[in-house]
Design an enzyme around this catalytic site. Structure first.
Site, mmCIF file in Angstrom:
data_model
loop_
_atom_site.group_PDB
_atom_site.id
_atom_site.type_symbol
_atom_site.label_atom_id
_atom_site.label_comp_id
_atom_site.label_asym_id
_atom_site.label_seq_id
_atom_site.Cartn_x
_atom_site.Cartn_y
_atom_site.Cartn_z
ATOM 1 N N PRO A 76 26.666 3.211 -95.367
ATOM 2 C CA PRO A 76 26.494 4.242 -94.336
ATOM 3 C C PRO A 76 27.660 4.174 -93.361
ATOM 4 C CG PRO A 76 25.148 2.347 -93.793
ATOM 5 C CD PRO A 76 25.822 2.029 -95.107
ATOM 6 N N MET A 77 28.216 5.334 -93.000
ATOM 7 C CA MET A 77 29.313 5.369 -92.038
ATOM 8 C C MET A 77 29.121 6.570 -91.132
ATOM 9 S SD MET A 77 32.650 4.240 -94.270
ATOM 10 C CE MET A 77 33.595 4.029 -92.767
ATOM 11 N N GLU A 78 28.637 6.307 -89.926
ATOM 12 C CA GLU A 78 28.348 7.370 -88.971
ATOM 13 C C GLU A 78 29.606 8.186 -88.688
ATOM 14 O OE1 GLU A 78 25.984 9.644 -86.393
ATOM 15 O OE2 GLU A 78 25.479 8.186 -87.939
ATOM 16 N N GLN A 134 18.266 5.187 -93.350
ATOM 17 C CA GLN A 134 18.397 4.071 -92.423
ATOM 18 C C GLN A 134 17.908 4.467 -91.034
ATOM 19 O OE1 GLN A 134 22.254 2.602 -90.568
ATOM 20 N NE2 GLN A 134 21.953 1.010 -92.125
ATOM 21 N N CYS A 168 25.480 -1.518 -86.211
ATOM 22 C CA CYS A 168 26.362 -0.505 -85.625
ATOM 23 C C CYS A 168 27.088 -1.074 -84.401
ATOM 24 C CB CYS A 168 25.569 0.735 -85.235
ATOM 25 S SG CYS A 168 26.595 2.027 -84.476
ATOM 26 N N GLY A 173 32.335 -5.402 -96.411
ATOM 27 C CA GLY A 173 33.464 -5.564 -95.514
ATOM 28 C C GLY A 173 34.786 -5.807 -96.212
ATOM 29 N N GLU A 174 35.767 -4.925 -95.985
ATOM 30 C CA GLU A 174 37.142 -5.066 -96.477
ATOM 31 C C GLU A 174 37.235 -5.127 -97.999
ATOM 32 O OE1 GLU A 174 40.135 -4.901 -94.631
ATOM 33 O OE2 GLU A 174 38.626 -4.129 -93.230
ATOM 34 N N ARG A 193 34.709 2.422 -96.675
ATOM 35 C CA ARG A 193 36.001 3.078 -96.530
ATOM 36 C C ARG A 193 36.855 2.968 -97.794
ATOM 37 N NH1 ARG A 193 38.544 0.260 -91.585
ATOM 38 N NH2 ARG A 193 37.409 -1.488 -92.491
#
Length: 345
Positions: free
Chosen positions: A24-26, A85, A115, A219-220, A243
């Site tokens: 999820p990415m707001e 979520q 978040c 992450g990354e 991302r």
């Protein structure tokens, strides 16, 4: 004659097929981009951007607005399950809203303890709760009791707020309250999204958790090599990518050893994305949404850089429309993958 029996060697961890979740990415990875990215294949499940819960019982339309897939059996058009979520700090209110959400037959309920946005944290939501492990446990427990037993309840956390000293306490609170799954983003709120991700801390947190609790590393993860390294360091066979997938829509396929996605396959996806943006976004913001995605794509595709440069100065939807129509599209659109089985938790 001597008969020799050859025993199959164990499959090396590095080549075992991982379970892959779309993060999820707001403000970026919403229903429109979930739809487009899951068409490329390789993703097992998505988690939606957060639905904010304060002191009210939300109407069903509030859940559907953020997760329109609820009207499609809880799946994207490509058949990939989406887990909504929730974000908040009131155990009772979150439980009541989770019960209402459960009536819409989602693929589980996820809880946001990660978040890092200042506006969210100031309202006691997201990562700020990582300073209160006891409250986190009460939230998870209340939601777990409020939804049917067959419905998975999961949580996503960072390593901490200002530091990672209580990461284990938070993870234990989540596990002890009955969560079926835990995603750990390998940074604190203070780290934001700055590299590196501290994957070794996920490995350390896992040592205090029940062995049967699935832990997903996040992450990354931008490349196949980083996905492999993350699995080796954390010991997790489940990964969440965000991302990296927005930048390279073929990343999930590549991690699975199934190649990637060429720019010629991205072009029809841009058209699908644009059509949905035009149906959901105010006219004056439409070009910005496409440029937002192109800003990521240009990191992976030289053609993406050229597209971004051509559209950079324009906010006119008519210009974007003309540019899309002028592109040489493949004669055959990318096939939509068949529906996939929901991930067991």
């Amino acid at each position: 004659m001597t008969c020799v029996t050859f025993l199959s060697a164990p499959t090396p961890f590095a080549v075992m097929t991982p379970t892959l979740l779309l993060a999820p990415m707001e403000g970026l990875l919403d229903a429109t981009l979930r739809d487009v990215l899951t068409r490329t294949g390789g993703v097992d499940r998505c988690v939606s951007e957060f639905i904010r819960v304060t002191d009210t019982l939300l109407p069903e339309r509030a859940f559907v607005r953020v997760v329109p897939e609820l009207l499609n059996g809880g799946r994207t058009r490509a058949g990939v399950p989406v887990r909504p979520q929730l974000l908040g700090s009131d155990p009772v209110c979150l439980a009541e809203n989770a019960a209402r959400l459960a009536a819409l037959s989602p693929f589980g309920v996820d809880l946001n303890f990660g978040c890092p946005a200042k506006t969210v944290n100031r309202s006691r939501g997201g990562a700020v709760l990582l300073d209160e492990p006891e409250l986190i446990g009460r939230i998870v427990g209340a939601v777990r009791r409020a939804v049917p037993a067959h419905l998975p309840v999961s949580a996503k956390m960072r390593l901490g707020y200002g530091d990672d000293r209580v990461a284990e306490d938070c993870a234990l609170a989540i596990a002890g309250a009955g969560a079926d799954e835990l995603v750990i983003h390998a940074r604190t709120k203070a780290h934001g999204y700055r590299p590196p991700a501290y994957w070794e801390r996920i490995a350390e947190v896992r040592t205090v958790l029940p062995a049967n609790l699935p832990v997903i590393a996040n992450g990354e993860i931008w490349t196949v090599a980083e996905a492999q390294r993350c699995r080796e360091v954390t010991g997790c066979d489940r990964l969440m990518i965000g991302r990296g997938m927005v930048t390279d829509p073929g990343l999930a396929l590549a991690i699975r050893g199934q190649g990637g996605v060429a720019w010629s396959q991205i072009l029809p996806l841009l058209s699908v994305f644009w059509a949905q943006v035009c149906g959901r976004v105010e006219r004056r913001h439409r070009a910005g949404r496409l440029k937002q995605w192109l800003n990521y794509l240009r990191k992976r595709y030289p053609e993406g850089q050229r597209a971004f440069d051509e559209l950079r100065e324009s906010n006119d939807p008519a210009h974007v429309e003309a540019w899309l129509q002028a592109q040489t599209l493949p004669q055959e659109p990318m096939p939509v993958p068949a529906a996939e089985i929901p991930v067991a938790c």
